[in-house]
Design a protein around this motif. Sequence first.
Motif, PDB file in Angstrom:
ATOM      1  N   TRP A 146       0.836  -1.204   0.000  1.00  0.00           N
ATOM      2  CA  TRP A 146       0.000   0.000   0.000  1.00  0.00           C
ATOM      3  C   TRP A 146       0.874   1.259   0.000  1.00  0.00           C
ATOM      4  CZ3 TRP A 146      -5.414  -0.061   0.044  1.00  0.00           C
ATOM      5  CH2 TRP A 146      -6.059   1.125   0.379  1.00  0.00           C
ATOM      6  N   GLU A 147       1.857   1.291   0.882  1.00  0.00           N
ATOM      7  CA  GLU A 147       2.763   2.440   0.937  1.00  0.00           C
ATOM      8  C   GLU A 147       3.729   2.444  -0.240  1.00  0.00           C
ATOM      9  OE1 GLU A 147       2.831   5.118   3.512  1.00  0.00           O
ATOM     10  OE2 GLU A 147       0.873   4.213   3.175  1.00  0.00           O
ATOM     11  N   GLY A 148       4.071   1.261  -0.731  1.00  0.00           N
ATOM     12  CA  GLY A 148       4.975   1.183  -1.880  1.00  0.00           C
ATOM     13  C   GLY A 148       4.378   1.817  -3.123  1.00  0.00           C
ATOM     14  N   VAL A 149       3.104   1.534  -3.408  1.00  0.00           N
ATOM     15  CA  VAL A 149       2.494   2.145  -4.595  1.00  0.00           C
ATOM     16  C   VAL A 149       2.341   3.650  -4.404  1.00  0.00           C
ATOM     17  CG1 VAL A 149       1.306   0.056  -5.356  1.00  0.00           C
ATOM     18  CG2 VAL A 149       0.140   1.610  -3.789  1.00  0.00           C
ATOM     19  N   GLY A 150       2.160   4.101  -3.162  1.00  0.00           N
ATOM     20  CA  GLY A 150       2.110   5.540  -2.912  1.00  0.00           C
ATOM     21  C   GLY A 150       3.434   6.204  -3.211  1.00  0.00           C
ATOM     22  N   LEU A 151       4.526   5.577  -2.784  1.00  0.00           N
ATOM     23  CA  LEU A 151       5.855   6.114  -3.079  1.00  0.00           C
ATOM     24  C   LEU A 151       6.124   6.128  -4.579  1.00  0.00           C
ATOM     25  CD1 LEU A 151       8.787   6.960  -2.418  1.00  0.00           C
ATOM     26  CD2 LEU A 151       9.313   4.525  -2.120  1.00  0.00           C
ATOM     27  N   CYS A 152       5.821   5.022  -5.246  1.00  0.00           N
ATOM     28  CA  CYS A 152       6.095   4.924  -6.686  1.00  0.00           C
ATOM     29  C   CYS A 152       5.235   5.892  -7.484  1.00  0.00           C
ATOM     30  CB  CYS A 152       5.876   3.493  -7.167  1.00  0.00           C
ATOM     31  SG  CYS A 152       7.039   2.307  -6.474  1.00  0.00           S
ATOM     32  N   SER A 153       4.004   6.124  -7.033  1.00  0.00           N
ATOM     33  CA  SER A 153       3.170   7.102  -7.738  1.00  0.00           C
ATOM     34  C   SER A 153       3.788   8.486  -7.641  1.00  0.00           C
ATOM     35  CB  SER A 153       1.756   7.103  -7.160  1.00  0.00           C
ATOM     36  OG  SER A 153       1.746   7.616  -5.834  1.00  0.00           O
TER      37      SER A 153
END
Length: 657
Positions: A146-153
């Motif tokens: 969940w936090e990973g996709v936020g960072l990558c976005s």
Amino acid sequence: MYLPLLWLIPLLPLLACVINALAGKRMGKSFTNVWAVGSVWASCIFALYFVVAYVPYAPRAYETLAPFYWFASGQLHLQFGLLLDPLSMVMILIVTFVSALIHTYSIGYMADDPGYNRYFCYLNLFVFSMLMLVLGNSFLTLFVGWEGVGLCSYLLIGFWYDRQSATDAGKKAFIVNRVGDWAFVVGMALTFYVFTPRVSFGDGLRFGPVFQTVISVAHSPGGLTGSLRLVPAIAVLLFVGAMGKSAQLPLLYVWLPDAMEGPTPVSALIHAATMVTAGVYMVARCHVFYLASPGAMTLVAWIGLATAFVAATTATVQTDIKRALAYSTISQIGYMFIGAGVGAFTYSIFHLMTHAFFKALLFLGAGAVIHGMHNEQDMRKMGGLHKKMRPVAIQMGIAVLAISGFPFLSGFVSKDLILGAAAGTNFWLWFMGTVTAFITAFYMCRLWLMTFWGEEHWQDTLRHAAQGDHGAAEPEGEPELHPTPAVMLYPMWVLAFLSLVGGAAYWALNSFLNPIFGDYGSAPERQAFAPEWTMMLIAGIVFFIGAWVAWIHYGKSNVEPKAWMKKNPGVYDFLLRAWYIDYYAHTAFAIGGEMAARAAYEDIEVMGIDQGASNGLARGALSIGRQFRWAQTGVTADYALAMAFGVVCMVVYFLLR
């Protein structure tokens, strides 16, 4: 079925990200392509292998744990783990397949970009994060993704960091998502608090034990008792997290239209198969919480409906092709939440799947148009492109028909199922959902007509662009569109085929997901106000009316009807500014926060701390020093006399005692 191989599905893109980060720029584009694109296709093949190998063993769920502990303290042992069940398998198939097509498309779209290697590193990391999200066996593992996709976005939206608008959009997406993530973390903490006493220590965040506890208690005569009465609060907090990630009203949708500042394939990846659908997946995964919380389910349905309607009306006046598609995504995610809110979780996941096909195709088609138009995104400056970009026009036409609800295409089937379930729950959910479907047909046909039909403005646009590039001199010859490479067209043909026939997958998908949603309760069988075939007929009529209205206004002209704008300037401006929600959010939080921070700095830090406390203490010490300075004469005899006086005083004191 060898379960440890499941780890390869998320780890292969991560491995490719690391290898390309270390050696890709030095080794060249071919090396980057092999690892970046090949790893995602390999993950897709492994996902397909697990689906084929799993079917004979359904409906069991399998877990595989990492060979190490993430955190160990006393009796508390937290371990990474992956969960293989029908829901996670559907999601990894969608994520890996659509991501692989987008990676392939990106080879042509990003060919001339100087950040080519960095782009694919971010893209691979994004896919890894999303796969960890959908495969996690606990809230903790899901939260890592969940936090990973936020960072990558954030990294991908601000990919062209030399543009101020791109960096601002990346920061906006990152900050707004933190609001939803805060609620998600509180929901996780509350889950751990409620369920740890009821399951083995350390399993308070694992899906299996937590959901089984709710099922066993919810079906008992007493229902939710004790601390389990907090389950509705947990459901609402988790949904607030989903609102941020999936861009839902009231305030958390404002980041998604600005996310169009990133490369177009990034928009396709974020909007179609990954980040914005993460909230829908999470609600479906936690459907046990929502079935035990009728109030939370009602909230989910009405928030989804409000978001779908507001975003659809906003899209009707957008002239930037990518922003129009962004509001379309927000609206379609709203439909998915309507399905989840009425208990039709299978329908919600089915619409997620069909949406991944046609929305990825729409964004990739928009990318082909923008690529051909030398980075121009204003649809008013296009028109007549079907003569020069016939394959792209056909492909986007198929996607437009699918999302608009042309009878029996993929979007028609999935949307009609959701509206049918809504009709059995609340008439107004169905009615407003149908009105939104009419608006969807109108603005999507408008987008296609303004881009590929109407008056031809693309030649003038390219001519002006060439004059801007080469000075004021008139460029020689007719302006030419950039050709669309085959590596960009092939993935779009695949998505076009799936957009046409994807609706036929419903029966297989319903049977496949039944062990997940059927055992715990799916959409109850309620009597709708009309037979199913009547509602299908209404849905078909709604599409044709919407398409007809779009053709009347935009079939021959790709500019806004001036008569309508003159009669309704306030309405037009209201919709163009997206109901002023972004404006008021910016005023309240960005400008208001800046004013509060400035006031805190000037009144508290400067006046209160620097000039008040710090300088005040210094001035006080200086004043006290001045008062006692007379005692510091520097004469040794004076000090000796003072010491003798002190000794005499001490002797007298002890004698008197």
